[in-house]
Design a protein around this motif. Structure first.
Motif, PDB file in Angstrom:
ATOM      1  N   GLU A   1      16.247  10.344  -0.830  1.00 27.09           N
ATOM      2  CA  GLU A   1      17.247   9.722  -1.700  1.00 27.09           C
ATOM      3  C   GLU A   1      16.878   9.899  -3.162  1.00 27.09           C
ATOM      4  O   GLU A   1      17.728  10.161  -3.997  1.00 27.09           O
ATOM      5  CB  GLU A   1      17.388   8.234  -1.370  1.00 27.09           C
ATOM      6  N   SER A   2      15.619   9.758  -3.467  1.00 30.98           N
ATOM      7  CA  SER A   2      15.137   9.917  -4.835  1.00 30.98           C
ATOM      8  C   SER A   2      15.397  11.338  -5.335  1.00 30.98           C
ATOM      9  O   SER A   2      15.873  11.547  -6.451  1.00 30.98           O
ATOM     10  CB  SER A   2      13.645   9.601  -4.876  1.00 30.98           C
TER      11      SER A   2
ATOM     12  N   GLN B   1       0.811  -1.218   0.000  1.00 27.39           N
ATOM     13  CA  GLN B   1       0.000   0.000   0.000  1.00 27.39           C
ATOM     14  C   GLN B   1       0.847   1.272   0.000  1.00 27.39           C
ATOM     15  O   GLN B   1       0.320   2.351  -0.223  1.00 27.39           O
ATOM     16  CB  GLN B   1      -0.910   0.030   1.229  1.00 27.39           C
ATOM     17  N   ILE B   2       2.139   1.151   0.271  1.00 25.62           N
ATOM     18  CA  ILE B   2       2.998   2.327   0.439  1.00 25.62           C
ATOM     19  C   ILE B   2       3.758   2.611  -0.849  1.00 25.62           C
ATOM     20  O   ILE B   2       4.356   1.722  -1.436  1.00 25.62           O
ATOM     21  CB  ILE B   2       4.004   2.112   1.591  1.00 25.62           C
ATOM     22  N   ARG B   3       3.716   3.857  -1.288  1.00 23.94           N
ATOM     23  CA  ARG B   3       4.409   4.264  -2.518  1.00 23.94           C
ATOM     24  C   ARG B   3       5.744   4.943  -2.224  1.00 23.94           C
ATOM     25  O   ARG B   3       6.734   4.668  -2.881  1.00 23.94           O
ATOM     26  CB  ARG B   3       3.537   5.218  -3.346  1.00 23.94           C
ATOM     27  N   ARG B   4       5.768   5.853  -1.252  1.00 22.61           N
ATOM     28  CA  ARG B   4       6.979   6.616  -0.917  1.00 22.61           C
ATOM     29  C   ARG B   4       6.964   6.942   0.567  1.00 22.61           C
ATOM     30  O   ARG B   4       5.918   6.943   1.195  1.00 22.61           O
ATOM     31  CB  ARG B   4       7.021   7.932  -1.690  1.00 22.61           C
TER      32      ARG B   4
ATOM     33  N   ILE C   1      10.416   0.401  -1.315  1.00 23.51           N
ATOM     34  CA  ILE C   1       9.599   1.616  -1.232  1.00 23.51           C
ATOM     35  C   ILE C   1      10.544   2.804  -1.326  1.00 23.51           C
ATOM     36  O   ILE C   1      11.570   2.847  -0.640  1.00 23.51           O
ATOM     37  CB  ILE C   1       8.776   1.621   0.064  1.00 23.51           C
ATOM     38  N   ASP C   2      10.215   3.742  -2.200  1.00 20.06           N
ATOM     39  CA  ASP C   2      11.083   4.887  -2.461  1.00 20.06           C
ATOM     40  C   ASP C   2      11.208   5.811  -1.269  1.00 20.06           C
ATOM     41  O   ASP C   2      10.212   6.214  -0.669  1.00 20.06           O
ATOM     42  CB  ASP C   2      10.544   5.721  -3.634  1.00 20.06           C
TER      43      ASP C   2
ATOM     44  N   THR D   1      17.681  13.468  -4.193  1.00 17.00           N
ATOM     45  CA  THR D   1      19.124  13.674  -4.314  1.00 17.00           C
ATOM     46  C   THR D   1      19.655  13.076  -5.611  1.00 17.00           C
ATOM     47  O   THR D   1      20.437  13.705  -6.311  1.00 17.00           O
ATOM     48  CB  THR D   1      19.859  13.053  -3.101  1.00 17.00           C
ATOM     49  N   LYS D   2      19.215  11.867  -5.946  1.00 18.18           N
ATOM     50  CA  LYS D   2      19.660  11.224  -7.191  1.00 18.18           C
ATOM     51  C   LYS D   2      19.215  12.036  -8.401  1.00 18.18           C
ATOM     52  O   LYS D   2      19.991  12.285  -9.309  1.00 18.18           O
ATOM     53  CB  LYS D   2      19.113   9.804  -7.287  1.00 18.18           C
ATOM     54  N   ASN D   3      17.963  12.436  -8.419  1.00 15.03           N
ATOM     55  CA  ASN D   3      17.431  13.184  -9.558  1.00 15.03           C
ATOM     56  C   ASN D   3      18.058  14.571  -9.659  1.00 15.03           C
ATOM     57  O   ASN D   3      18.359  15.044 -10.745  1.00 15.03           O
ATOM     58  CB  ASN D   3      15.911  13.297  -9.473  1.00 15.03           C
ATOM     59  N   TYR D   4      18.268  15.231  -8.544  1.00 14.95           N
ATOM     60  CA  TYR D   4      18.851  16.565  -8.546  1.00 14.95           C
ATOM     61  C   TYR D   4      20.300  16.499  -9.030  1.00 14.95           C
ATOM     62  O   TYR D   4      20.727  17.313  -9.836  1.00 14.95           O
ATOM     63  CB  TYR D   4      18.770  17.186  -7.157  1.00 14.95           C
ATOM     64  N   SER D   5      21.046  15.492  -8.569  1.00 14.80           N
ATOM     65  CA  SER D   5      22.434  15.326  -8.990  1.00 14.80           C
ATOM     66  C   SER D   5      22.508  15.043 -10.484  1.00 14.80           C
ATOM     67  O   SER D   5      23.352  15.578 -11.183  1.00 14.80           O
ATOM     68  CB  SER D   5      23.103  14.189  -8.220  1.00 14.80           C
TER      69      SER D   5
END
Length: 76
Positions: free
Chosen positions: A62-63, A17-20, A57-58, A65-69
């Motif tokens: 962290e998500s 049920q958990i997405r993030r 589960i995301d 930070t990865k995308n921004y980098s």
């Protein structure tokens, strides 16, 4: 408790049920499927976080930070 169990003791929602999630100390803010947001204060934050990550589960932090980098590298 086995980390692959779909339910974590003391938490009413299943991993499916958990997405993030977002963690601040012992408090977790969780986005559920369907858009509902719930908060959970874990007695053992390390075990709860490990359980979430075991179920892939995301982690919002962290998500981001990865995308921004990746964005910074592409725009350099």
């Amino acid at each position: 408790m086995i980390m692959t169990n779909p339910y974590f003791s003391g938490f009413e929602h299943s991993a499916a049920q958990i997405r993030r999630f977002l963690q601040t100390h012992k408090t977790f803010t969780l986005l559920l499927s369907g858009g509902r947001i719930v908060h959970h204060e874990a007695e053992d934050a390390i075990r709860f976080r490990t359980w979430l990550l075991t179920h892939q589960i995301d982690d919002v932090r962290e998500s981001f930070t990865k995308n921004y980098s990746a964005y910074n590298l592409m725009s350099a």
